[in-house]
Scaffold this active site. Structure first.
Site, short mmCIF file in Angstrom:
data_model
loop_
_atom_site.label_atom_id
_atom_site.label_comp_id
_atom_site.label_asym_id
_atom_site.label_seq_id
_atom_site.Cartn_x
_atom_site.Cartn_y
_atom_site.Cartn_z
N GLU A 24 0.81 -1.21 0.00
CA GLU A 24 0.00 0.00 0.00
C GLU A 24 0.85 1.27 0.00
O GLU A 24 0.33 2.37 0.03
CB GLU A 24 -0.98 -0.01 1.18
N ASP A 72 -4.93 2.93 0.62
CA ASP A 72 -3.72 3.70 0.88
C ASP A 72 -2.86 3.82 -0.37
O ASP A 72 -2.28 4.88 -0.63
CB ASP A 72 -2.92 3.06 2.02
N CYS A 91 -7.25 -6.34 -0.89
CA CYS A 91 -8.21 -6.21 0.20
C CYS A 91 -8.67 -4.78 0.38
O CYS A 91 -9.48 -4.49 1.24
CB CYS A 91 -7.62 -6.76 1.51
#
Ligand code: PEP
Ligand code: MG
Length: 849
Positions: free
Chosen positions: A708, A732, A779
């Protein structure tokens, strides 16, 4: 009456949850009584005290027991809405029965209730708080059946007259002000003292023993509060309350530096307010076909005609007549409304309707409210004016708080005001009858207006004000009636009888649609519903693509309830457990045992399916109350995720141990957030191996990382060699690739994870994963978006972890895809110029999405 302390015993085995943390304001704000709540581990409720059973709810989920001293206790399995939906609840006692401590009261199917509702939290409360108060309580940890959970003492009716009045100031340093949870905790603290305790902010005054009253102060960080107490223990009360406020009551404490005179709430806003543009109220003509927007408060789609609901009852004249007559009139009107609400609480059409009406009946018993009205009557006001003014003042304060949920509770108070005013004006609560295809338009719909429809609900609601979490939104969703809220003044421009299509999926209202549009909408709606039902049916089956490729779809979870519900939506396990969500609300760090218990419960809820546990990801926008962090200028670029673990290896070690103790450990995968550097992974891995060896665990427990941070993408080849798996956090990753704060409302329309620049980083990470045999999942939020699925799969992503409600549709869509198509779509997306172009391309290929 005795003066001795009553010891209240745990009615079941489980884990203590502070009342303020219970996810239902009726309990969290202490409106049902004071006490504790327990997350049960068994399906049997035993008597917490000895006494007589005074009430048994006909659905068997709640029993009241009164001690011989007159203290009444309520044990309530699950929160109201949950318990009413749950089957398998069986009360084994009857009203009038004598019970000893520990006698069986209720038997219930814990597993079934947890599966169907998720939340089985069981409050144990003393209900007659005017006569008894909690003097001590257990605030956390495990309890066994019969353990003492709190002590209760009578409030001495013959307390000596006030001997002392003490007053002190304190500056509020809690970052969020006194919101619901700390307000409940502060009220609990104040109740420990016999003295009357008040908190004053500017011209607002609150009874410190009432959480609702404390909320209406509208306090903020930096507010200067005056705490005063009057009574025998006044000094101790003021000290105790001030100490509690200074402690932060579980919220982060941010030191306040006095920069001079404090601005009273509201003044600054008024001074800087820009004049609002005039509101256009010209009615739409028959040829006008505007598309209006709103917030989806209850999903669905409806076609019908506009019906405007009646205006509110006006407040009567201020001056009252004879004080006794006005008082009597108010009492009679309140009693009439109370009776009406109580009837609806038993006869409502859905459990939610009955639930909310019962809550409203309880609100009408609020002593603050009644005393406020009586006080005004005593000062010469009319009954209606007095009641209306008291309610309006409280409602206005609730609306003024920075808390959407509480602001929406103001509608409930206004509703009671309307009911009482109607009765005072000689009316009675009437039932509305509407044409079958009515689309009811209201300025601010009240629960009583909703209830007045009885069984004959309209096809949809359009509300100018309101919001997602209002009571009417809950009622509407439970009844399956679509609702759009926050539509604004345009709702008033729709003439009576105008044809409308309310699309409470997209948040749109089509005014005056053509016949052709109506026909097409009808057809599409019918088809969509059939499709959705089929998708839900097929959801539990493992997800295979059209070419046979296995593409597991997991759920993102933050609690045991999430895990249970995720499974019901077809999740094949969890690809992300955000462990920080489990402990975000605690004033103290969880122990290793507490962590282990939570992880185990979640693993159990997933029934042997894989569970990916992410180590603490705090800092940035997720501070933890019990972990003090220095203030940062740019917290998003600050000490977050693994960077916190580097500074507190003790916490990481403890968390690794708690995770490794989950049985069977073979279901567990662990991942670390915000990895930007191979050194971080090696460091964590070394610690992990040490803890594993110390526990004597030889099984393979995969240790993966979140991708991320752009640096991790740049280093993906190195990382893929040493990480067991990658899980791409697109939230992110997007914020860092596009340099746009994910929490910035102004940039919200522009920050789109389908931007080709973000897709390029995903492609790079996936390619590195493939080169080194390192599986790559996603995710972040993009995994829940249908249009992203073919692109992500085409870029080389091998699993998705999504929001649970979207899983059935996501799996159904993936089943139609094959790898070659996905690769072609991904390549095309990478070559485009913008996120909008990518979305348009997908929409062209899959117009039905
Ligand atoms: C992400 O960043 O995409 C992610 C899944 O983590 P979080 O949203 O918890 O930061
Ligand atoms: Mg993240």
């Amino acid at each position: 009456m005795t003066t001795s302390t009553i010891s209240v015993r745990a009615p079941l085995k489980g884990r203590i949850v502070p009342l303020g943390d219970v996810p239902d304001p009726m309990f969290a704000l202490g409106m049902m009584g004071d006490g504790v709540a327990i997350e049960p581990e068994v399906g049997e409720v035993h008597a917490p005290v000895a006494g007589t059973v005074t009430s048994v709810h006909r659905r068997g989920h709640a029993v009241k027991v009164m001690t011989d001293d007159g203290a009444e206790f309520l044990v309530h399995v699950g929160l109201e809405a949950v318990a009413l939906r749950g089957a398998g609840l069986d009360a084994v006692v009857a009203e009038g029965d004598r019970v000893a401590v520990g006698d069986l009261l209720i038997r219930f199917d814990l597993k079934a209730l947890a599966e169907s509702c998720g939340i089985v939290t069981t409050p144990v409360l003393v209900t007659n708080e005017d006569a008894f108060h909690v003097t001590a309580r257990k605030s956390a940890g495990a309890v066994g059946l019969g353990d003492e959970v709190m002590t209760v003492m009578p409030i001495d009716a013959e307390a000596p007259p006030p001997v002392e009045r003490i007053e002190r100031q304190v500056v509020l340093e809690m970052s969020e002000g006194l919101h619901a949870r700390p307000a409940a905790l502060l009220a609990a603290k104040a109740k420990e003292y016999a003295s009357a305790v008040e908190v004053v902010l500017g011209e607002r005054k609150a009874n410190a023993k009432s959480p609702v009253s404390l909320l209406t102060l509208g306090s903020r960080w930096g507010s200067r509060l005056v705490v005063s107490a009057e009574g025998a223990d006044a000094a101790a009360a003021v000290d105790g309350v001030i100490e509690a406020i200074a402690s932060g009551l579980g919220d982060p404490v941010v030191p306040y530096v006095d920069a001079g005179q404090e601005t009273l709430p509201g003044v600054a806003e008024a001074a800087s307010a820009v004049e609002e543009p005039p509101v256009d109220l010209t009615p739409f003509g028959p040829e006008d076909r505007p598309l209006l927007g709103g917030v989806v408060a209850a999903p669905g789609l409806a076609i019908g005609r506009a019906v405007h609901l009646k205006e509110k009852v006006a407040r009567p004249a201020e001056a009252g007549g004879d004080v006794a007559a006005e008082s009597a009139a108010l009492d009679a009107a309140i009693a009439r409304v109370h009776q009406h609400l109580s009837e609806q609480a038993t006869a409502g059409r859905t459990p939610q309707q009955r639930d909310i009406m019962a809550a409203h009946a309880a609100l009408l018993e609020d002593t603050e409210l009644l005393e406020g009205a009586r006080d005004r009557i005593a000062h010469g006001k009319s009954a209606g004016w007095a009641f209306s003014d008291t309610i309006s003042a409280q409602a206005a304060l609730l609306r003024g708080l920075d808390n959407a949920r509480l602001a929406e509770r103001a509608a409930d108070l206004v509703d009671l005001e309307q009911q009482v005013l109607t009765v005072l004006a000689g009316g009675s609560p009437e039932s509305l009858t509407l044409p079958e295809d009515a689309i009811a338009i209201a300025d601010d719909l009240l629960p009583s207006q909703f209830m007045a429809f009885g069984d004959r609900l309209p096809a949809a609601f359009v509300v100018a004000k309101g919001g997602r979490t209002s009571h009417v939104a809950i009622l509407s969703a439970a009844s399956g009636v679509p609702m759009l809220a926050a539509v604004g003044a345009d709702a008033r421009r729709i003439p009576e009888g105008t044809p409308l299509i309310v699309d409470a999926e997209r948040g749109e209202i089509q005014v005056n649609p053509t016949e052709a549009t109506i026909e097409a909408t009808r057809k599409a709606a019918a088809e969509r519903e059939t499709r959705r039902a089929a998708n839900r049916e097929a959801a539990p089956i493992d997800c295979l693509m059209a070419d046979g490729t296995r593409l597991p779809v997991y759920a993102n979870v933050g609690s045991v309830a999430d895990a249970a519900r995720g499974l019901a939506f077809g999740a094949e396990g969890s690809g992300l457990l955000r462990t920080e969500f489990l402990f975000l609300d605690r004033p103290t760090a969880p122990t290793e045992a507490e962590q282990q218990a939570e992880y185990q419960a979640i693993a159990d809820a997933l029934r042997g399916k894989p569970l990916t546990i992410r180590t603490l990801d705090i800092g940035g926008d997720k501070p933890l109350p019990y972990l003090k962090q220095a203030a940062e200028e740019n917290p998003i670029l600050g000490v977050r995720g693994i960077r916190v673990s580097r500074r507190r290896p003790d916490l990481l070690r403890q968390q690794f141990r708690a995770i490794l103790k989950v049985t069977p450990v073979s279901v567990v995968r662990i991942m670390m957030p915000m990895i930007a550097d191979i050194g971080e992974l090696r460091w964590a891995k070394a610690i992990f191996e040490e803890e594993k060896a110390a526990l004597g665990i030889t099984a393979d427990v995969p240790l993966g990382i979140m991708i991320e941070v752009p640096a991790a993408v740049a280093m993906a080849d190195k990382l893929a060699r040493e990480a067991a798996f990658f899980s791409i956090g697109t939230n992110d990753l997007t914020q860092y690739v596009l340099a746009m704060d994910r929490g910035n409302t102004e940039l919200a329309p522009e920050i789109d994870s389908l931007h080709p620049a973000v897709l390029k980083t995903i492609a790079d990470a996936a390619a590195a994963g493939a080169r080194h045999d390192c599986p790559v999942g996603v995710c972040g939020g993009l995994a829940s978006e249908l249009p992203a699925a073919p692109i992500l799969i085409g870029l080389g992503v091998t699993s998705l972890s999504a929001t649970r409600s979207g899983i059935p549709d996501l799996k159904a869509f993936i089943r139609t895809l094959d790898k070659d198509t996905c690769r072609a779509v991904a390549e095309e997306a990478l070559a485009l110029d913008s996120a909008a172009d990518v979305r348009a391309m997908v929409a062209r290929r899959w117009p039905d999405l």
